[in-house]
Design a protein around this motif. Structure first.
Motif, PDB file in Angstrom:
ATOM      1  N   GLY A  94      37.760  67.024 -23.794  1.00  0.00           N
ATOM      2  CA  GLY A  94      38.118  66.542 -25.122  1.00  0.00           C
ATOM      3  C   GLY A  94      36.939  66.573 -26.071  1.00  0.00           C
ATOM      4  O   GLY A  94      37.078  66.978 -27.238  1.00  0.00           O
ATOM      5  N   ASN A  95      35.756  66.160 -25.605  1.00  0.00           N
ATOM      6  CA  ASN A  95      34.559  66.225 -26.444  1.00  0.00           C
ATOM      7  C   ASN A  95      34.236  67.658 -26.837  1.00  0.00           C
ATOM      8  O   ASN A  95      33.867  67.943 -27.984  1.00  0.00           O
ATOM      9  CB  ASN A  95      33.366  65.625 -25.700  1.00  0.00           C
ATOM     10  N   THR A  96      34.385  68.571 -25.875  1.00  0.00           N
ATOM     11  CA  THR A  96      34.082  69.975 -26.147  1.00  0.00           C
ATOM     12  C   THR A  96      35.073  70.567 -27.149  1.00  0.00           C
ATOM     13  O   THR A  96      34.682  71.318 -28.055  1.00  0.00           O
ATOM     14  CB  THR A  96      34.107  70.778 -24.835  1.00  0.00           C
ATOM     15  N   LEU A 243      32.040  82.662 -31.483  1.00  0.00           N
ATOM     16  CA  LEU A 243      31.624  81.280 -31.707  1.00  0.00           C
ATOM     17  C   LEU A 243      32.495  80.294 -30.930  1.00  0.00           C
ATOM     18  O   LEU A 243      32.010  79.251 -30.479  1.00  0.00           O
ATOM     19  CB  LEU A 243      31.663  80.955 -33.204  1.00  0.00           C
ATOM     20  N   THR A 244      33.769  80.607 -30.773  1.00  0.00           N
ATOM     21  CA  THR A 244      34.642  79.738 -29.982  1.00  0.00           C
ATOM     22  C   THR A 244      34.197  79.707 -28.525  1.00  0.00           C
ATOM     23  O   THR A 244      34.116  78.641 -27.895  1.00  0.00           O
ATOM     24  CB  THR A 244      36.097  80.209 -30.079  1.00  0.00           C
ATOM     25  N   ILE A 245      33.901  80.883 -27.970  1.00  0.00           N
ATOM     26  CA  ILE A 245      33.424  80.944 -26.588  1.00  0.00           C
ATOM     27  C   ILE A 245      32.107  80.178 -26.454  1.00  0.00           C
ATOM     28  O   ILE A 245      31.902  79.416 -25.494  1.00  0.00           O
ATOM     29  CB  ILE A 245      33.261  82.406 -26.155  1.00  0.00           C
ATOM     30  N   ALA A 246      31.201  80.361 -27.424  1.00  0.00           N
ATOM     31  CA  ALA A 246      29.912  79.663 -27.363  1.00  0.00           C
ATOM     32  C   ALA A 246      30.092  78.155 -27.498  1.00  0.00           C
ATOM     33  O   ALA A 246      29.376  77.379 -26.852  1.00  0.00           O
ATOM     34  CB  ALA A 246      28.998  80.188 -28.465  1.00  0.00           C
ATOM     35  N   ALA A 247      31.035  77.720 -28.337  1.00  0.00           N
ATOM     36  CA  ALA A 247      31.247  76.286 -28.542  1.00  0.00           C
ATOM     37  C   ALA A 247      31.744  75.614 -27.266  1.00  0.00           C
ATOM     38  O   ALA A 247      31.361  74.478 -26.963  1.00  0.00           O
ATOM     39  CB  ALA A 247      32.240  76.059 -29.676  1.00  0.00           C
ATOM     40  N   PHE A 248      32.587  76.295 -26.506  1.00  0.00           N
ATOM     41  CA  PHE A 248      33.085  75.709 -25.266  1.00  0.00           C
ATOM     42  C   PHE A 248      32.035  75.727 -24.160  1.00  0.00           C
ATOM     43  O   PHE A 248      32.217  75.057 -23.136  1.00  0.00           O
ATOM     44  CB  PHE A 248      34.344  76.441 -24.795  1.00  0.00           C
ATOM     45  N   LEU A 297      37.121  76.483 -16.794  1.00  0.00           N
ATOM     46  CA  LEU A 297      36.630  76.864 -18.117  1.00  0.00           C
ATOM     47  C   LEU A 297      36.891  78.335 -18.388  1.00  0.00           C
ATOM     48  O   LEU A 297      37.259  78.716 -19.510  1.00  0.00           O
ATOM     49  CB  LEU A 297      35.138  76.564 -18.218  1.00  0.00           C
ATOM     50  N   PHE A 298      36.720  79.183 -17.384  1.00  0.00           N
ATOM     51  CA  PHE A 298      36.985  80.610 -17.541  1.00  0.00           C
ATOM     52  C   PHE A 298      38.441  80.857 -17.923  1.00  0.00           C
ATOM     53  O   PHE A 298      38.731  81.648 -18.840  1.00  0.00           O
ATOM     54  CB  PHE A 298      36.641  81.331 -16.241  1.00  0.00           C
ATOM     55  N   VAL A 299      39.356  80.185 -17.259  1.00  0.00           N
ATOM     56  CA  VAL A 299      40.782  80.349 -17.565  1.00  0.00           C
ATOM     57  C   VAL A 299      41.093  79.858 -18.973  1.00  0.00           C
ATOM     58  O   VAL A 299      41.834  80.498 -19.730  1.00  0.00           O
ATOM     59  CB  VAL A 299      41.643  79.613 -16.518  1.00  0.00           C
ATOM     60  N   ILE A 300      40.521  78.716 -19.347  1.00  0.00           N
ATOM     61  CA  ILE A 300      40.752  78.179 -20.697  1.00  0.00           C
ATOM     62  C   ILE A 300      40.273  79.168 -21.753  1.00  0.00           C
ATOM     63  O   ILE A 300      40.969  79.432 -22.751  1.00  0.00           O
ATOM     64  CB  ILE A 300      40.055  76.817 -20.852  1.00  0.00           C
ATOM     65  N   LEU A 301      39.091  79.723 -21.562  1.00  0.00           N
ATOM     66  CA  LEU A 301      38.550  80.673 -22.539  1.00  0.00           C
ATOM     67  C   LEU A 301      39.371  81.961 -22.577  1.00  0.00           C
ATOM     68  O   LEU A 301      39.553  82.555 -23.656  1.00  0.00           O
ATOM     69  CB  LEU A 301      37.087  80.985 -22.219  1.00  0.00           C
TER      70      LEU A 301
END
Length: 322
Positions: A94-96, A243-248, A297-301
């Motif tokens: 949630g924070n991420t 930027l989305t990938i970097a933010a996560f 995290l890989f699946v989410i991205l």
């Protein structure tokens, strides 16, 4: 004249435009071998340092692997079940997510603003491009040290500046509501990489389009939304995904500002997914659970990128067509 006559060895010659299949196949084979030799360092590096560790992490995600004791026990899917039951996994995600929703639009807007300013500079543009890019070259540790001083709630330069205009600044590094905005400010410091991509895209927008729009009476705002944004939509699309990938995967800023000093408790608002993954792997030595976190995290991205590609392609202008 039939094809059989053309290929007859009695003639000894071939009409112009025909090719020798055997010779072409040998040439293509040599070209392919040369190409693979040139890219072989990258292939070896990818297999050894990327694909290999990924496969190994997938294997140990189904085991209880403690590096301190070097004991490996089969775990089945228990690590993935623990992801659903662990409240810190949900809170860190949630924070991420909150950070990504806040940081990505601000980074896009700020980088586009800087690129637009640089695009208007004539003489001395190289100097300004260099100055604007220097923060990207600053080591993250040095940047974090600077922001620890700037964001100090009592003596920080940012709050001192706010006091001059009658605003009482927040406790950036203590107040949970301001923890993530403080990390976003630090991320904006290194936005120059995105700025360079936007600047290259702006340089490729034909000047004639602006001239014609001006003759038609279009103002600066109309020209920006009708010409600039469509023409740089490809760069915008690329930057949003990156930027989305970097933010996560944000880790350095949060760790250096809040989690480096273990003697002081860090606010839970600064617990990002990559930070919690690091704690599980290199402090608790629970590598099986950490590997399961990494694959989640890989699946989410992958899912987020797929959605962005499907939606973004509807709005991206391709000059050569699709």
């Amino acid at each position: 004249m039939t094809d059989k006559t053309l290929a007859s060895p009695d003639t000894g010659t071939r009409p112009p435009g025909t090719t020798r299949p055997a010779r072409r196949r040998r040439f293509n084979r040599r070209e392919a071998v040369a190409g693979y030799l040139f890219i072989s360092p990258w292939i070896v590096g990818f297999l050894v340092f990327t694909a290999g560790p990924m496969i190994y992490s997938l294997v140990i995600s189904f085991s209880h692997y403690n590096l301190a004791t070097n004991v490996v026990r089969p775990a089945g899917t228990s690590n993935y079940q623990a992801l659903l039951e662990n409240p810190r996994v949900a809170s860190s995600l949630g924070n991420t997510l909150f950070y990504a929703l806040l940081a990505v639009p601000l980074e896009i807007a700020f980088a586009l603003l800087l690129a637009g300013l640089l695009n208007r500079v004539g003489r001395g543009s190289g100097f300004f491009r260099t100055v604007y890019y220097l923060p990207k070259m600053t080591p993250t540790v040095a940047t974090a040290s600077i922001f620890l001083l700037l964001l100090n709630g009592n003596t920080g330069a940012i709050n001192d500046g706010l006091r001059l205009i009658g605003i009482s600044g927040p406790q950036w590094l203590v107040d949970p509501d301001w923890v993530k905005p403080s990390i976003v400010l630090m991320a904006l410091w290194g936005v120059s990489g995105t700025m360079v991509i936007f600047l290259a895209a702006l340089k490729n927008v034909p000047r004639e389009l602006y001239e014609v729009a001006s003759l038609d009476g279009a103002g600066p705002v109309r020209r920006f939304f009708s010409i600039t944004l469509p023409m740089i939509s490809g760069a915008m699309f690329f930057n949003v995904i990156i930027l989305t990938i970097a933010a996560f995967q944000v880790f350095d800023q949060a760790y250096l500002l809040f989690w480096r000093d273990q003697s002081n408790p860090a606010p839970e608002a600064s617990l990002f997914y990559a930070v919690y993954l690091f704690q599980e792997a290199f402090r608790q030595f629970n590598f099986g659970f950490a590997a399961a976190m990494a694959w989640l995290l890989f699946v989410i991205l992958m899912v987020l990128t797929f959605i962005q590609v499907r939606i973004g392609n509807r709005f991206v202008y391709y000059e050569g067509g699709r």
